[in-house]
Design an enzyme around this catalytic site. Structure first.
Site, short mmCIF file in Angstrom:
data_model
loop_
_atom_site.label_atom_id
_atom_site.label_comp_id
_atom_site.label_asym_id
_atom_site.label_seq_id
_atom_site.Cartn_x
_atom_site.Cartn_y
_atom_site.Cartn_z
N GLU C 94 0.84 -1.19 0.00
CA GLU C 94 0.00 0.00 0.00
C GLU C 94 0.88 1.24 0.00
OE1 GLU C 94 -1.83 -1.35 3.90
OE2 GLU C 94 -1.71 0.82 4.15
N CYS C 126 -3.29 -4.77 3.84
CA CYS C 126 -2.12 -5.57 4.25
C CYS C 126 -2.08 -6.97 3.66
CB CYS C 126 -2.07 -5.66 5.77
SG CYS C 126 -1.84 -4.06 6.55
N HIS C 249 -1.81 -12.54 10.21
CA HIS C 249 -1.44 -11.13 10.05
C HIS C 249 -1.30 -10.53 11.43
CE1 HIS C 249 -1.01 -7.11 8.72
NE2 HIS C 249 -2.13 -6.72 9.30
#
Lengths: 130, 387, 360
Positions: C94, C126, C249
């Site tokens: 990003e 993400c 994550h």
């Protein structure tokens, strides 16, 4: 304003991959590549070749007063590096402790931004060493 | 065919806020013509050294501009460019023009107007003397290139920063005696050492300044000089050599090979040894450059230039006075003018006109002009000419 | 363990089919670090709840592209992968250095690939790095490529004094996908995604920093992570106890542990792949760096669960089976070793390097 994109593009093989050339006749490596072998002249046989990514520092300096485009990077180290095949490059040395930057120190190529771009121009990437 | 300098002119070096490029070259040119005793109409051609007028003042086509400013149209007038050796190359080209037999009387000039831009922009313009694509692209500046040479010299021969500082101190002392010098200010080793790094190990007071100025010479064939009864200084040799723009292409970092080669050839042509030279104006754009020069010119053994400088062997009263004018360091360094200004000093010294800085019994002088970090070098040797 | 016949056949089919997998990987974490305590000092806040002690900071001459190249270069060197074999480059980030102009083509040229490769820059908060891995996997299964390269890389942006600033870090991980039996170190047995429109974190065009919705992001994170993991288990027939390692994550040091707890996975199976406490949240690289750290130590026959999360929102889940090849195909330096090489900077240098001084 100079349009630097085509110039940079032309040099990507050198700046990204250390592409130079090598004379098969006298066994000398050249970086950047040369149009003719200065030793062998027309008897030389030049072939394209990527230079080794490692070498050692031959001389170095720490630049406090930078040229345009490097204002926010200063101070930074610049060094002349002799690559493993004898060819030499001038490059910034980054991410190293000052006491490790000395003549004879081994360094390795990394890929970094070179000049700080203005807000709108292309970003220049190329080799630095650490 | 011998070549004799029969007239010389120089402006004061420094910041000329009230004068443009054209006024500077006109002033030096007119002074040179007047000092020769010739009339302008006798001049057959002009060779003008100028490094970066395009970037510095936005003006190209300098050759014709000079001829016009001196009121010498329509004689041929040519710009010579070899970075900081532009002046030396202009002088050598003028010398060759006479040597070749094409001309009898020519003018050689050099000029640079450097104060119209910011320091950063001037640095960028001067950077053009290095390799744009593989040096400057990576953030190299001129001081940093010489810093790389200095570091190598320190590493190989144990040269120290104080020895480089001694060069600056000596040249500032000499400049005190030169009314045309940019600086009239004595400095100490401590001041140099405390002047702050520009590119380690080079400090601010190791660097030559940004200067406006011009210098000019009138050259004449020996036969013509005899015929006209002109006195002057004979150019007994003028040699030029080239090397790679980039430091990475050099065989050595502790020698400027172009200097060594040009010097060797010049000594050979002149039939002299380095020890016979009475004084030299060398290219001290940075103090390390003077140390390299006095070694490469054969005045001192390789590696001993630093110690020699520290021990005063290059001062006005030393073994071989180096840069009696104050050098680029203190007289100033208007890049395109420098090579010609060095010859002006050689002329004054050999004519006995150097006033307070006169070197007694000077018979043979040498000038050494370098372009970039050593990619061009011009070495010229002069002798008194008695007509 | 008994399985319904349908699931059993499905699994058998997968095993019998020639599968694609990871043949190498490389991680790059920049050298600079800022301690969370230093950021706390500046803003007089307490961020201990995030369970992050320091974060990696890209130097001013680094960006997502340079880090991607370095990560991939390490994979090429450590796993002896000829860059000419790479036929696909997918880069998730990003913080692509250009809004228009691909990172992928720069990376390809910088690695010395041929010109015959599929390439595109990807963005899904993400999780775009793991999405790239899925694409490479699919292309490999379709036999459209020799080697695929998926990279997650970010110089994570965060507004000064925002909660994100305590964790937003820089790093990159590159994964090479192939199907040579001699090369695969971890076979990708299955992958699936769970996606829904749930705006918990975003950045509008021309906005410099992302915005987020505070605790709502937690809601979105767990919803997608848990559902993706469950979907994967349902599709494969595995249950939590089948996995030797789990990687999630990791926006902070706590969320992955809580996710493990919900899924009834013991915490010690998560620790090896939990890097955020040491380097911060590397956004698109976060899950992939964790996975790399697991592969640094994994043994043949072990099974790894990896679930990424991208705001907005979605999760990609993977089951990987570590092969015998891993015994002689290893990264030269383990992630946990590599990150020990660091240099601390204070907040002032941090804002200089990350170009947060507006008057410059």
């Amino acid at each position: 304003m100079q349009n630097i994109a085509p110039l940079n593009w032309r040099r990507f093989p050198e700046r990204y991959l250390l592409r130079g050339n090598y004379c098969e006749n006298c066994k000398q490596a050249f970086f950047p590549p040369r149009a003719i072998c200065p030793n062998c002249r027309r008897k030389g046989k030049l072939v394209s070749m990527e230079m080794p990514r490692t070498g050692k520092i031959i001389s170095y300096t720490k630049v406090y007063v930078p040229p345009e485009g490097f204002k926010n990077e200063a101070p930074y180290y610049l060094a002349i590096i002799e690559l493993e095949n004898g060819a030499r490059v001038l490059s910034q040395i980054v991410d190293s402790e000052p006491e490790k930057i000395k003549i004879g120190a081994k360094v390795k190529k990394v890929f970094r931004r070179i000049a700080e771009p203005d807000k709108y121009g292309t970003i220049t990437y190329g080799y630095k060493f650490w | 065919m011998g070549v004799v300098i029969v007239g010389a002119g120089i402006t004061k070096f420094g910041e000329h806020w009230a004068k443009s490029f054209r006024e500077l070259i006109a002033e030096a040119g007119i002074k040179a013509i007047q000092s020769s005793g010739l009339s302008g109409q006798q001049i057959e051609a002009i060779y003008g050294g100028c490094m970066a007028s395009g970037r510095l003042i936005g003006q190209e086509h300098i050759g014709a501009l000079i001829a016009d400013q001196l009121g010498l149209n329509p004689i041929p007038s040519t710009r010579c460019e070899a970075a900081c050796a532009s002046g030396g190359v202009a002088l050598r080209t003028a010398y060759l023009a006479i040597k070749s037999g094409v001309h009898d009387i020519v003018a050689a000039g050099g000029v640079e107007k450097m104060t119209e831009l910011s320091t950063q922009a001037v640095s960028f313009a001067l950077g053009g003397a290095g390799d744009q694509e593989i040096e400057l692209f990576h953030g190299a500046t001129f001081p940093s290139l010489y810093a790389l040479l200095a570091r190598a010299h320190m590493h190989e021969f144990g040269t120290i920063e104080q020895q480089m500082a001694a060069v600056a101190v000596k040249n500032h002392a000499n400049a005190m005696l030169n009314p045309n010098a940019q600086f009239h200010k004595e400095i100490t080793i401590e001041q140099v050492m405390n002047s702050g790094y520009v590119a380690e190990p080079i400090k601010l007071l190791d660097c030559s300044p940004i200067t406006d100025g011009a210098a000019a010479l009138i050259l004449c064939s020996k036969d013509k000089a005899k015929e006209l009864g002109l006195k002057g200084v004979e150019i007994v040799a003028s040699e030029q050599a080239s090397d790679s723009l980039a430091l990475t292409g050099r065989q050595s970092l502790t020698e400027l090979r172009a200097t060594s080669i040009a010097a060797q050839k010049a000594y050979e042509k002149a039939g002299i040894r380095p020890s016979q030279v009475d004084f030299a104006e060398v290219h001290d754009c940075f103090t390390i450059a003077e140390i390299l020069a006095i070694e490469d010119l054969g005045f001192f053994k390789k590696g001993e230039g630093g110690i020699a400088s520290e021990k005063g062997k290059t001062s006005l009263k030393g073994k071989i006075p180096i840069n009696p004018s104050g050098g680029l360091k203190a007289k100033g360094h208007p890049v395109g003018a420098t090579g010609v200004a060095q010859a002006v000093e050689a002329y004054l010294q050999l004519m006995g006109l150097a006033e307070q800085r006169q070197i007694k019994n000077a018979k043979i002088g040498l000038t050494h002009n370098v372009g970039g970090s050593g990619a061009t070098a011009v070495v010229t040797i002069y002798k008194r000419f008695k007509g | 363990m008994k399985l319904p016949l349908k699931k059993y056949l499905k699994r058998l089919g997968k095993v019998l089919r020639m599968n694609a997998g990871i043949i190498g990987y490389g991680v790059y974490v920049p050298r600079l670090r800022i301690k969370v305590s230093e950021i706390e000092r500046v803003w007089q806040k307490n961020a201990s709840g995030l369970a992050v002690s320091e974060k990696a900071v890209a130097a001013s001459d680094e960006d997502s592209c340079t880090m991607a190249v370095e990560a991939a270069r390490r994979g090429i060197e450590d796993f002896s992968i000829n860059p000419k074999r790479i036929n696909a480059i997918y880069i998730g980030s990003e913080s692509h250095p250009y809004a228009v102009n691909p990172t992928a083509s720069i990376v390809g040229d910088a690695l010395g690939t041929t010109n015959k490769y599929f390439a595109v820059d990807m963005e899904f908060a993400c999780k775009a790095g793991t999405a790239g891995l899925q694409v490479c996997y699919a292309l490999k299964k379709a036999k459209m490529i020799d080697v695929g390269l998926a990279i997650g890389t970010d110089t994570a942006q965060s507004k000064p004094n925002d909660a994100l600033e305590f964790t937003a870090a820089s790093g990159a991980a590159a994964f090479f996908v192939g199907d040579s039996k001699d090369e695969i170190i971890a076979e990708i047995e299955h992958t699936c995604s769970f996606t829904s429109d749930m705006p918990d974190f975003w950045r509008r065009p021309r906005a410099e920093f992302p915005e987020h919705t505070g605790r709502f992001t937690g809601e979105a994170y767990f919803k997608h992570i848990i559902n993706a993991a469950k979907l994967l288990m349902e599709e494969t027939g595995y249950n939590a106890s089948d996995f030797d390692y789990a990687v999630f994550h990791q926006p902070n040091g706590k969320f992955p542990l809580k996710a493990a707890k919900i899924l009834e996975i013991p915490l010690e199976k998560v620790k090896q792949g939990l890097l955020t406490p040491h380097i911060g949240n590397t956004y698109s690289a976060s899950t992939l760096i964790g996975l790399a750290s697991v592969l640094d130590v994994a043994k043949p026959g072990q099974k790894v669960l990896a679930v990424s999360y991208g705001s907005g929102a979605g999760s990609d889940a993977f089951v990987l089976n570590v092969t015998e090849n891993i015994k002689n195909r290893r990264a030269r330096r383990a992630v946990l070793e590599m990150i020990k090489e660091k240099e601390y900077i204070d907040y002032a240098l941090y804002v200089r390097h990350r170009r947060k001084i507006k008057s410059l």
